[in-house]
Scaffold this motif. Structure first.
Motif, PDB file in Angstrom:
ATOM      1  N   THR A 210      68.057 -49.161 -19.292  1.00  0.00           N
ATOM      2  CA  THR A 210      68.500 -50.549 -19.496  1.00  0.00           C
ATOM      3  C   THR A 210      69.362 -50.984 -18.316  1.00  0.00           C
ATOM      4  O   THR A 210      69.181 -52.085 -17.770  1.00  0.00           O
ATOM      5  CB  THR A 210      69.296 -50.667 -20.807  1.00  0.00           C
ATOM      6  N   ALA A 211      70.284 -50.121 -17.917  1.00  0.00           N
ATOM      7  CA  ALA A 211      71.124 -50.427 -16.755  1.00  0.00           C
ATOM      8  C   ALA A 211      70.313 -50.402 -15.464  1.00  0.00           C
ATOM      9  O   ALA A 211      70.447 -51.288 -14.605  1.00  0.00           O
ATOM     10  CB  ALA A 211      72.279 -49.435 -16.675  1.00  0.00           C
ATOM     11  N   ALA A 212      69.434 -49.414 -15.306  1.00  0.00           N
ATOM     12  CA  ALA A 212      68.670 -49.271 -14.062  1.00  0.00           C
ATOM     13  C   ALA A 212      67.755 -50.464 -13.808  1.00  0.00           C
ATOM     14  O   ALA A 212      67.558 -50.883 -12.664  1.00  0.00           O
ATOM     15  CB  ALA A 212      67.856 -47.985 -14.113  1.00  0.00           C
ATOM     16  N   PHE A 213      67.193 -51.017 -14.880  1.00  0.00           N
ATOM     17  CA  PHE A 213      66.270 -52.141 -14.731  1.00  0.00           C
ATOM     18  C   PHE A 213      66.957 -53.499 -14.934  1.00  0.00           C
ATOM     19  O   PHE A 213      66.297 -54.536 -14.905  1.00  0.00           O
ATOM     20  CB  PHE A 213      65.108 -52.004 -15.708  1.00  0.00           C
ATOM     21  N   GLY A 214      68.268 -53.481 -15.157  1.00  0.00           N
ATOM     22  CA  GLY A 214      69.016 -54.728 -15.259  1.00  0.00           C
ATOM     23  C   GLY A 214      68.713 -55.544 -16.497  1.00  0.00           C
ATOM     24  O   GLY A 214      68.761 -56.779 -16.462  1.00  0.00           O
ATOM     25  N   LEU A 215      68.421 -54.891 -17.593  1.00  0.00           N
ATOM     26  CA  LEU A 215      68.110 -55.598 -18.836  1.00  0.00           C
ATOM     27  C   LEU A 215      69.364 -55.746 -19.699  1.00  0.00           C
ATOM     28  O   LEU A 215      70.296 -54.944 -19.611  1.00  0.00           O
ATOM     29  CB  LEU A 215      67.045 -54.842 -19.631  1.00  0.00           C
ATOM     30  N   GLY A 216      69.350 -56.737 -20.567  1.00  0.00           N
ATOM     31  CA  GLY A 216      70.403 -56.870 -21.565  1.00  0.00           C
ATOM     32  C   GLY A 216      70.151 -55.945 -22.730  1.00  0.00           C
ATOM     33  O   GLY A 216      69.021 -55.518 -22.989  1.00  0.00           O
ATOM     34  N   PHE A 217      71.222 -55.621 -23.448  1.00  0.00           N
ATOM     35  CA  PHE A 217      71.070 -54.749 -24.610  1.00  0.00           C
ATOM     36  C   PHE A 217      70.132 -55.371 -25.642  1.00  0.00           C
ATOM     37  O   PHE A 217      69.377 -54.665 -26.321  1.00  0.00           O
ATOM     38  CB  PHE A 217      72.429 -54.475 -25.258  1.00  0.00           C
ATOM     39  N   GLY A 283      81.264 -50.904 -34.284  1.00  0.00           N
ATOM     40  CA  GLY A 283      79.976 -51.224 -34.884  1.00  0.00           C
ATOM     41  C   GLY A 283      80.140 -51.927 -36.214  1.00  0.00           C
ATOM     42  O   GLY A 283      81.129 -52.631 -36.441  1.00  0.00           O
ATOM     43  N   GLN A 284      79.169 -51.721 -37.110  1.00  0.00           N
ATOM     44  CA  GLN A 284      79.157 -52.449 -38.373  1.00  0.00           C
ATOM     45  C   GLN A 284      80.412 -52.218 -39.203  1.00  0.00           C
ATOM     46  O   GLN A 284      80.891 -53.132 -39.875  1.00  0.00           O
ATOM     47  CB  GLN A 284      77.924 -52.060 -39.195  1.00  0.00           C
ATOM     48  N   LYS A 285      80.960 -51.014 -39.153  1.00  0.00           N
ATOM     49  CA  LYS A 285      82.112 -50.734 -40.006  1.00  0.00           C
ATOM     50  C   LYS A 285      83.366 -51.492 -39.571  1.00  0.00           C
ATOM     51  O   LYS A 285      84.314 -51.615 -40.349  1.00  0.00           O
ATOM     52  CB  LYS A 285      82.387 -49.232 -40.055  1.00  0.00           C
ATOM     53  N   THR A 286      83.381 -52.005 -38.351  1.00  0.00           N
ATOM     54  CA  THR A 286      84.517 -52.810 -37.898  1.00  0.00           C
ATOM     55  C   THR A 286      84.118 -54.265 -37.628  1.00  0.00           C
ATOM     56  O   THR A 286      84.894 -55.022 -37.058  1.00  0.00           O
ATOM     57  CB  THR A 286      85.132 -52.217 -36.619  1.00  0.00           C
ATOM     58  N   LYS A 287      82.884 -54.619 -38.028  1.00  0.00           N
ATOM     59  CA  LYS A 287      82.365 -55.993 -37.880  1.00  0.00           C
ATOM     60  C   LYS A 287      82.106 -56.382 -36.432  1.00  0.00           C
ATOM     61  O   LYS A 287      81.778 -57.534 -36.148  1.00  0.00           O
ATOM     62  CB  LYS A 287      83.310 -57.026 -38.521  1.00  0.00           C
ATOM     63  N   ALA A 288      82.250 -55.464 -35.529  1.00  0.00           N
ATOM     64  CA  ALA A 288      81.946 -55.747 -34.123  1.00  0.00           C
ATOM     65  C   ALA A 288      81.710 -54.437 -33.400  1.00  0.00           C
ATOM     66  O   ALA A 288      82.379 -53.433 -33.658  1.00  0.00           O
ATOM     67  CB  ALA A 288      83.076 -56.511 -33.451  1.00  0.00           C
ATOM     68  N   GLY A 289      80.748 -54.430 -32.522  1.00  0.00           N
ATOM     69  CA  GLY A 289      80.457 -53.260 -31.703  1.00  0.00           C
ATOM     70  C   GLY A 289      79.668 -53.735 -30.502  1.00  0.00           C
ATOM     71  O   GLY A 289      80.137 -54.576 -29.732  1.00  0.00           O
ATOM     72  N   ILE A 290      78.458 -53.256 -30.347  1.00  0.00           N
ATOM     73  CA  ILE A 290      77.587 -53.798 -29.309  1.00  0.00           C
ATOM     74  C   ILE A 290      77.176 -55.215 -29.693  1.00  0.00           C
ATOM     75  O   ILE A 290      77.016 -56.082 -28.834  1.00  0.00           O
ATOM     76  CB  ILE A 290      76.363 -52.873 -29.119  1.00  0.00           C
ATOM     77  N   TYR A 291      77.040 -55.451 -30.980  1.00  0.00           N
ATOM     78  CA  TYR A 291      76.768 -56.800 -31.491  1.00  0.00           C
ATOM     79  C   TYR A 291      77.926 -57.252 -32.376  1.00  0.00           C
ATOM     80  O   TYR A 291      78.659 -56.435 -32.939  1.00  0.00           O
ATOM     81  CB  TYR A 291      75.483 -56.811 -32.324  1.00  0.00           C
ATOM     82  N   ARG A 292      78.050 -58.547 -32.483  1.00  0.00           N
ATOM     83  CA  ARG A 292      78.989 -59.116 -33.458  1.00  0.00           C
ATOM     84  C   ARG A 292      78.449 -60.470 -33.898  1.00  0.00           C
ATOM     85  O   ARG A 292      77.636 -61.094 -33.205  1.00  0.00           O
ATOM     86  CB  ARG A 292      80.396 -59.253 -32.872  1.00  0.00           C
ATOM     87  N   LYS A 293      78.912 -60.906 -35.048  1.00  0.00           N
ATOM     88  CA  LYS A 293      78.489 -62.201 -35.578  1.00  0.00           C
ATOM     89  C   LYS A 293      79.646 -63.179 -35.521  1.00  0.00           C
ATOM     90  O   LYS A 293      80.724 -62.908 -36.050  1.00  0.00           O
ATOM     91  CB  LYS A 293      77.990 -62.049 -37.017  1.00  0.00           C
ATOM     92  N   GLN A 294      79.417 -64.287 -34.849  1.00  0.00           N
ATOM     93  CA  GLN A 294      80.405 -65.360 -34.755  1.00  0.00           C
ATOM     94  C   GLN A 294      79.838 -66.580 -35.462  1.00  0.00           C
ATOM     95  O   GLN A 294      78.980 -67.284 -34.920  1.00  0.00           O
ATOM     96  CB  GLN A 294      80.696 -65.694 -33.289  1.00  0.00           C
ATOM     97  N   GLY A 295      80.328 -66.820 -36.689  1.00  0.00           N
ATOM     98  CA  GLY A 295      79.720 -67.873 -37.487  1.00  0.00           C
ATOM     99  C   GLY A 295      78.293 -67.489 -37.821  1.00  0.00           C
ATOM    100  O   GLY A 295      78.042 -66.425 -38.394  1.00  0.00           O
ATOM    101  N   LYS A 296      77.340 -68.333 -37.404  1.00  0.00           N
ATOM    102  CA  LYS A 296      75.936 -68.015 -37.629  1.00  0.00           C
ATOM    103  C   LYS A 296      75.262 -67.447 -36.384  1.00  0.00           C
ATOM    104  O   LYS A 296      74.060 -67.170 -36.385  1.00  0.00           O
ATOM    105  CB  LYS A 296      75.188 -69.267 -38.094  1.00  0.00           C
ATOM    106  N   THR A 297      76.027 -67.270 -35.321  1.00  0.00           N
ATOM    107  CA  THR A 297      75.475 -66.814 -34.053  1.00  0.00           C
ATOM    108  C   THR A 297      75.664 -65.312 -33.893  1.00  0.00           C
ATOM    109  O   THR A 297      76.765 -64.788 -34.086  1.00  0.00           O
ATOM    110  CB  THR A 297      76.143 -67.543 -32.873  1.00  0.00           C
ATOM    111  N   ILE A 298      74.592 -64.612 -33.532  1.00  0.00           N
ATOM    112  CA  ILE A 298      74.669 -63.193 -33.206  1.00  0.00           C
ATOM    113  C   ILE A 298      74.944 -63.068 -31.717  1.00  0.00           C
ATOM    114  O   ILE A 298      74.198 -63.602 -30.888  1.00  0.00           O
ATOM    115  CB  ILE A 298      73.364 -62.455 -33.560  1.00  0.00           C
ATOM    116  N   ASP A 307      82.365 -59.093 -21.844  1.00  0.00           N
ATOM    117  CA  ASP A 307      82.548 -59.983 -22.988  1.00  0.00           C
ATOM    118  C   ASP A 307      81.208 -60.153 -23.710  1.00  0.00           C
ATOM    119  O   ASP A 307      80.178 -59.627 -23.279  1.00  0.00           O
ATOM    120  CB  ASP A 307      83.087 -61.330 -22.520  1.00  0.00           C
ATOM    121  N   TYR A 308      81.236 -60.917 -24.781  1.00  0.00           N
ATOM    122  CA  TYR A 308      80.038 -61.149 -25.568  1.00  0.00           C
ATOM    123  C   TYR A 308      79.352 -62.447 -25.140  1.00  0.00           C
ATOM    124  O   TYR A 308      80.002 -63.373 -24.630  1.00  0.00           O
ATOM    125  CB  TYR A 308      80.375 -61.228 -27.063  1.00  0.00           C
TER     126      TYR A 308
END
Length: 798
Positions: A210-217, A283-298, A307-308
């Motif tokens: 992912t890093a080598a090819f410059g992709l987003g998670f 992660g999920q157990k803390t409501k934020a990790g690699i992903y997080r939900k802000q309102g209705k936006t992932i 940053d996110y």
């Protein structure tokens, strides 16, 4: 050696320990759950809080509300003597060798000779742990690695020590397979064992590329999820699910314990991962990790900015087209030859995964079958890595991997083992078994007697094995069903298998099932309705929709009558009919199962009368059976005629389309009986169902007679149910048409517009169902719901 677990103990009430205890309790095994004494108040407070936490977890680790009664709370200071009555003790404390060794020293005096003691570790040395035990306990000690969540993940790895008794290991594997429904892999005592060793390497390879090819998670997850046969959580989201701290711990274990691994340079947590853990984003157990939900936006974490940002998981058009190719060989070749960066990324992760598995096979597993099943069962992959390689063309893919190794494009320069490119090799799975690199031979499957219960075991690509559609003797077949038997098991019991898509029940299925029942009466001793999941998703909506469009309501009434006739033929067949249910049994599928003499249910079966979702009510006798059940309950409770109390929860279940999330919930909802058989391993369903049908036949089976003199709730019951509907409508919870549909449910359950306590028969109840069903089909709202479901697969609220 027959080994029975009458009582078990779990040491450690953390996330895994509590859920392992819950799954033992699901199997109705009494469990003592231990942890440290609480510093204040009730000394069992730590365990009791863990048990309370089980009630809130989703998906639920508990199969029914009464499961927790099988678990007792205990602490190490006061209750170690309780261990002496246990047949199985599972240690599941934190992954610290010193802590585990201290605990073993403490419990050893209380462990009875013959008790199996096992450590649920994800990667610590089992032989190292065994050294803390007295010599007398070592033959009955091993590793037992459950995957999270234990109720739902099939894989359990058993890891033997040098001293583990073979008979003990066989007994444990047998018990885990049939009692807990697990897929067991015998792992070698190497760091992270089989599934985590290969699965975590795959995650690290994806992170690297992912890093080598410059992709987003997010893009990487879109590429490494269902599009390539892996779970929706894909790669980075899987990290969030298991916990980023847990993931980092497993990676660090590989770093610390595998210094000579040719890929060792990649066994480290990326800086961005350490950063997220440091800030508490686990992660999920803390409501934020690699992903997080802000309102209705992932949002997804962007390591470049720290940053996110809003998640965007779009695939390139070229890669999307390549992934649609049906031929695995053509698909992988196209990825390899494409200049698209996403295609290059996918080829790279496959190449390095195959390379790693080939080099490390002799070190991590006895054979390639164990690797593939470990990834299927433990990580939810549709196919294991060796299967994928074999499907893509073994020799051509091996040549391409070797070329990339030579050119320095692979993650390691370690050469492919000689067996990979041996003349004539076309894969690792074949008729003789699966390749074992450490034994240099093909290894057949286990011959433990428990596996004879799996008449059609799960097969890997390339394996030889029986498949239902090619097995047995066909007695009758049409476009909808096949009636067949297995003379090697029981020539007197027939098997009816549906052939329709998702086993939907259309005219062909109804006609075929009626013919099968007729033949069974003449030629057989019993009948089993069985096919692999799903059991049946309900009536064929397209047939109903087409008849509605044509305005042919007379045909629709004949169709419903024939459906009801089939359900009644199942119920009153002169030979016993057993429904073997796995997966979804919805609508008409649930109704057919309800009318069988007995049900053999896989634990995770999902039974429900869900017709309200398309603006209809059950019309294959489902409401009738619930009404009969309420009348029986009232008579048995000494309040004959007082059926409303039993009907009210049934009404709410049907009116809301509630589906039981387990076989136990199906029993509670009235869709199955308390004397039905519930199995934890779905592959044992057919074997047990055949035995159940034979037992009924040999006991001189006598079919029931149609019920008469059934007290119903009538108009009073309908009015009581309408009060609930009025409140829901006025509160905006349901629409006017929802009200109409739900009232029709009430009418069918209460036996129509008759006086309270009126006595009716089954034919009357069926006629009420049929009339209400047809009247709803005449409404434009219901027809719109059916059309919307056919077009989108989703319910319409109108």
């Amino acid at each position: 050696m027959k080994w029975v677990v009458k009582k078990a103990a779990v040491l450690g009430a953390g996330v895994m320990g509590a859920q392992i205890a819950a799954h033992l309790a699901n199997a109705r095994v009494p469990v003592v759950l231990f942890d440290l004494p609480a510093k204040e108040g009730d000394k069992n407070g730590v365990v009791k809080r863990a048990l309370d936490g089980l009630k809130r977890l989703q998906p639920s680790p508990l199969v029914s509300r009464d499961t927790l009664q099988y678990i007792d709370a205990a602490n190490y200071d006061e209750h170690l003597e309780l261990l002496s009555g246990c047949d199985l003790i599972i240690e599941a404390i934190a992954e610290r060798m010193d802590w585990k060794n201290d605990l073993y020293t403490r419990i050893a005096p209380f462990v009875t000779p013959g008790t199996v003691l096992a450590s649920n570790t994800s990667g610590l040395s089992i032989n190292g742990l065994a050294e803390a035990l007295p010599a007398a306990l070592r033959p009955n000690f091993c590793g037992i690695h459950f995957f999270n969540p234990p109720r739902y993940m099939p894989l359990v790895e058993i890891i033997a020590t040098r001293d583990s008794a073979p008979a003990m290991l066989d007994g444990l594997e047998t018990w885990l397979t049939t009692r807990l429904g697990k897929g067991v892999v015998r792992a070698l005592d190497t760091p992270n064992f089989v599934a985590n060793r290969i699965g975590v390497f795959s995650i690290l390879a994806v992170m690297h590329h992912t890093a080598a090819f410059g992709l987003g998670f997010d893009t990487a997850d879109a590429l490494t999820g269902p599009k390539i046969g892996r779970p929706r959580s894909a790669t980075f989201r899987t990290g969030d699910v298991v916990g980023l701290d847990t993931l980092a711990h497993v990676v660090n274990t590989m770093r610390d314990t595998l210094p000579s691994d040719p890929w060792h340079a990649f066994f480290k947590a990326p800086a961005w991962l350490d950063g997220l853990i440091a800030r508490g984003a686990l992660g999920q157990k803390t409501k934020a990790g690699i992903y997080r939900k802000q309102g209705k936006t992932i949002e997804v974490f962007d390591p470049a900015s720290g940053d996110y940002r809003a998640s965007d998981d779009a695939l390139s058009a070229e890669v999307a087209a390549i992934l649609q190719l049906a031929d695995p060989a053509a698909r992988l070749k196209a990825l390899r030859q494409s200049g698209d960066v996403q295609a290059q990324f996918l080829w790279a992760i496959f190449r390095d995964l195959f390379h790693y598995c080939a080099v490390q096979l002799e070190n991590v597993a006895d054979n390639a079958r164990d690797v593939d099943f470990a990834l299927r069962w433990g990580f939810g992959w549709a196919q294991g890595p060796f299967e994928l390689w074999q499907a893509a063309g073994w020799a051509d893919t091996a040549q391409a991997i070797a070329a990339d190794i030579e050119a320095g494009r692979a993650m390691s320069r370690a050469p492919l083992p000689a067996w990979v490119t041996a003349p004539g090799r076309s894969g690792v799975h074949g008729a003789a078994g699966s390749w074992s690199a450490c034994r240099q031979m093909d290894v057949p499957r286990s011959t433990l007697p428990v596996y004879t219960r799996q008449l059609f075991p799960e097969l890997l690509l390339g394996e030889a094995g029986a498949r239902p559609e090619d097995s047995g003797e066909t007695l009758f077949e049409n476009g909808g069903v096949r009636l067949w038997r297995l003379p090697t098991v029981d020539a007197g019991i027939g098997i009816v298998s549906f052939k329709s898509k998702m086993h939907a029940i259309g005219d062909d299925v109804v006609d075929g099932l009626l013919e099968a029942l007729s033949r069974a009466e003449r030629e057989l001793d019993g009948l089993v309705i069985w096919h692999e999941a799903p059991f049946a998703v309900g009536a064929d909506l397209k047939q109903i929709h087409d008849a509605c469009v044509a305005g042919d309501f007379e045909r629709l009434e004949r169709t419903v009558s024939r459906f009801q006739q089939t359900a009644m033929a199942i119920k009153f067949s002169p030979v016993p009919v057993v429904a073997a249910v796995q997966g979804m049994a919805l609508g008409g599928g649930c109704e057919f199962a309800m009318h069988a003499r007995k049900r053999v249910l896989a634990l995770e079966s999902q039974l429900g009368l869900v017709e309200v979702g398309v603006g209809l009510i059950p019309s294959g006798g489902g409401c009738k059976e619930l009404a009969l059940g309420a009348a029986r309950w009232a008579a048995q409770s000494g309040t004959a005629g007082e059926v409303l109390g039993r009907l009210t929860p049934a009404f709410m279940a049907v009116a809301t389309g509630k589906t039981g999330k387990s076989a136990h919930e199906a029993v509670a909802l009235g869709y199955a009986s308390a004397d039905d058989t519930i199995l934890f391993h779905p592959r044992e369903l057919l074997w047990v169902a055949l035995k159940e049908a034979r037992l009924l036949a040999d006991a001189g089976y006598v079919p029931p007679v149609p019920a008469r003199g059934v007290p119903v709730a009538g108009r009073a019951g309908i009015a009581a149910m309408e009060m609930t509907l009025v409140n829901m409508r006025e509160g905006g919870m349901i629409s006017a048409h929802d009200y109409r549909v739900s009232r029709a449910v009430a009418v069918a359950l209460c036996g129509g517009e008759v006086e309270y306590g009126s006595l009716v028969d089954e034919a009357w109840l069926l006629a009420v169902e049929r009339r209400e069903f047809i009247e709803l089909l005449k409404t434009p709202e219901t027809r719109a719901r059916i059309q919307h479901m056919l077009e989108t697969g989703k319910p319409l609220r109108n």
